[in-house]
Design a protein around this motif. Structure first.
Motif, PDB file in Angstrom:
ATOM      1  N   VAL A   1     -67.317  63.726 -21.334  1.00 18.44           N
ATOM      2  CA  VAL A   1     -67.409  63.792 -19.881  1.00 18.44           C
ATOM      3  C   VAL A   1     -67.180  65.251 -19.518  1.00 18.44           C
ATOM      4  O   VAL A   1     -66.165  65.829 -19.895  1.00 18.44           O
ATOM      5  N   GLU A   2     -68.144  65.849 -18.845  1.00 24.34           N
ATOM      6  CA  GLU A   2     -68.039  67.250 -18.460  1.00 24.34           C
ATOM      7  C   GLU A   2     -68.003  67.352 -16.946  1.00 24.34           C
ATOM      8  O   GLU A   2     -68.886  66.848 -16.263  1.00 24.34           O
ATOM      9  N   LEU A   3     -66.958  67.995 -16.439  1.00 20.65           N
ATOM     10  CA  LEU A   3     -66.784  68.153 -15.001  1.00 20.65           C
ATOM     11  C   LEU A   3     -66.749  69.626 -14.629  1.00 20.65           C
ATOM     12  O   LEU A   3     -65.818  70.335 -15.016  1.00 20.65           O
ATOM     13  N   PRO A   4     -67.746  70.108 -13.894  1.00 22.58           N
ATOM     14  CA  PRO A   4     -67.637  71.461 -13.363  1.00 22.58           C
ATOM     15  C   PRO A   4     -66.636  71.434 -12.213  1.00 22.58           C
ATOM     16  O   PRO A   4     -66.773  70.632 -11.288  1.00 22.58           O
ATOM     17  N   LEU A   5     -65.606  72.261 -12.297  1.00 23.85           N
ATOM     18  CA  LEU A   5     -64.534  72.246 -11.301  1.00 23.85           C
ATOM     19  C   LEU A   5     -64.208  73.643 -10.816  1.00 23.85           C
ATOM     20  O   LEU A   5     -64.363  74.614 -11.555  1.00 23.85           O
ATOM     21  N   ASN A   6     -63.711  73.700  -9.591  1.00 17.51           N
ATOM     22  CA  ASN A   6     -63.145  74.934  -9.079  1.00 17.51           C
ATOM     23  C   ASN A   6     -61.754  74.587  -8.569  1.00 17.51           C
ATOM     24  O   ASN A   6     -61.604  74.006  -7.489  1.00 17.51           O
ATOM     25  N   PHE A   7     -60.756  74.915  -9.369  1.00 15.19           N
ATOM     26  CA  PHE A   7     -59.377  74.588  -9.011  1.00 15.19           C
ATOM     27  C   PHE A   7     -58.906  75.369  -7.787  1.00 15.19           C
ATOM     28  O   PHE A   7     -58.016  74.918  -7.080  1.00 15.19           O
ATOM     29  N   THR A   8     -59.510  76.523  -7.513  1.00 14.97           N
ATOM     30  CA  THR A   8     -59.161  77.249  -6.295  1.00 14.97           C
ATOM     31  C   THR A   8     -59.483  76.388  -5.080  1.00 14.97           C
ATOM     32  O   THR A   8     -58.672  76.264  -4.157  1.00 14.97           O
ATOM     33  N   SER A   9     -60.648  75.771  -5.069  1.00 18.51           N
ATOM     34  CA  SER A   9     -61.038  74.885  -3.962  1.00 18.51           C
ATOM     35  C   SER A   9     -60.149  73.651  -3.891  1.00 18.51           C
ATOM     36  O   SER A   9     -59.734  73.234  -2.805  1.00 18.51           O
ATOM     37  N   LEU A  10     -59.845  73.069  -5.041  1.00 21.23           N
ATOM     38  CA  LEU A  10     -58.974  71.891  -5.071  1.00 21.23           C
ATOM     39  C   LEU A  10     -57.578  72.222  -4.552  1.00 21.23           C
ATOM     40  O   LEU A  10     -56.978  71.446  -3.804  1.00 21.23           O
ATOM     41  N   MET A  11     -57.072  73.390  -4.937  1.00 16.86           N
ATOM     42  CA  MET A  11     -55.746  73.800  -4.468  1.00 16.86           C
ATOM     43  C   MET A  11     -55.764  74.049  -2.963  1.00 16.86           C
ATOM     44  O   MET A  11     -54.833  73.663  -2.252  1.00 16.86           O
ATOM     45  N   LYS A  12     -56.825  74.674  -2.477  1.00 16.63           N
ATOM     46  CA  LYS A  12     -56.943  74.927  -1.039  1.00 16.63           C
ATOM     47  C   LYS A  12     -56.960  73.606  -0.279  1.00 16.63           C
ATOM     48  O   LYS A  12     -56.276  73.456   0.739  1.00 16.63           O
ATOM     49  N   ASP A  13     -57.726  72.627  -0.771  1.00 17.94           N
ATOM     50  CA  ASP A  13     -57.791  71.302  -0.143  1.00 17.94           C
ATOM     51  C   ASP A  13     -56.425  70.623  -0.103  1.00 17.94           C
ATOM     52  O   ASP A  13     -56.123  69.857   0.814  1.00 17.94           O
ATOM     53  N   ALA A  14     -55.593  70.912  -1.113  1.00 20.03           N
ATOM     54  CA  ALA A  14     -54.270  70.290  -1.206  1.00 20.03           C
ATOM     55  C   ALA A  14     -53.188  71.101  -0.493  1.00 20.03           C
ATOM     56  O   ALA A  14     -52.028  70.687  -0.466  1.00 20.03           O
TER      57      ALA A  14
END
Length: 120
Positions: free
Chosen positions: A32-45
């Motif tokens: 399972v391959e997930l392209p992610l941007n943790f900067t965006s996820l952190m901003k959302d949180a």
């Protein structure tokens, strides 16, 4: 996509998580391959600080959020333009371990470099 609720939190040492639902038919040992941007996820949180890529943990759960496997092997490959503050982007890869014909559920936990809990 991200779910940051405190329900069925696997480990209180982690500040953030998001949920992943994977649907494959007759898949076994399928990546399972997930392209992610943790900067965006952190901003959302509402997180402040740099992303700590060493803090990533992938946990398999059932559809109610009960932990099935708390130590799922994974790999995070950083994008070429990776920056822990402004562009913590990359691909997260893990394997579906057993044959399944139903949806599988995962939670990806992570934290910031500012958190003393990040290096667990």
């Amino acid at each position: 996509m991200p779910a940051f609720a405190q329900v069925n939190w696997w480990n209180a040492a982690y500040s953030f998580r998001f949920s992943v639902k994977v649907e494959f038919t007759e898949a076994v040992n399928k990546p399972v391959e997930l392209p992610l941007n943790f900067t965006s996820l952190m901003k959302d949180a509402g997180a402040v600080g740099a992303f700590n890529s060493s803090s990533i943990r992938v946990v398999e759960v059932d559809k109610t959020g009960r932990v099935i496997d708390p130590k799922l092997p994974f790999q995070f490959d950083r994008d070429e333009a990776y920056d822990s503050v402004n562009n913590a982007a990359g691909n997260l890869t893990f394997l579906l371990k057993e044959k399944t014909t139903a949806a599988r559920f995962y939670q990806v936990y992570f934290d910031t470099s500012n958190s003393i809990r990040a290096a667990i």
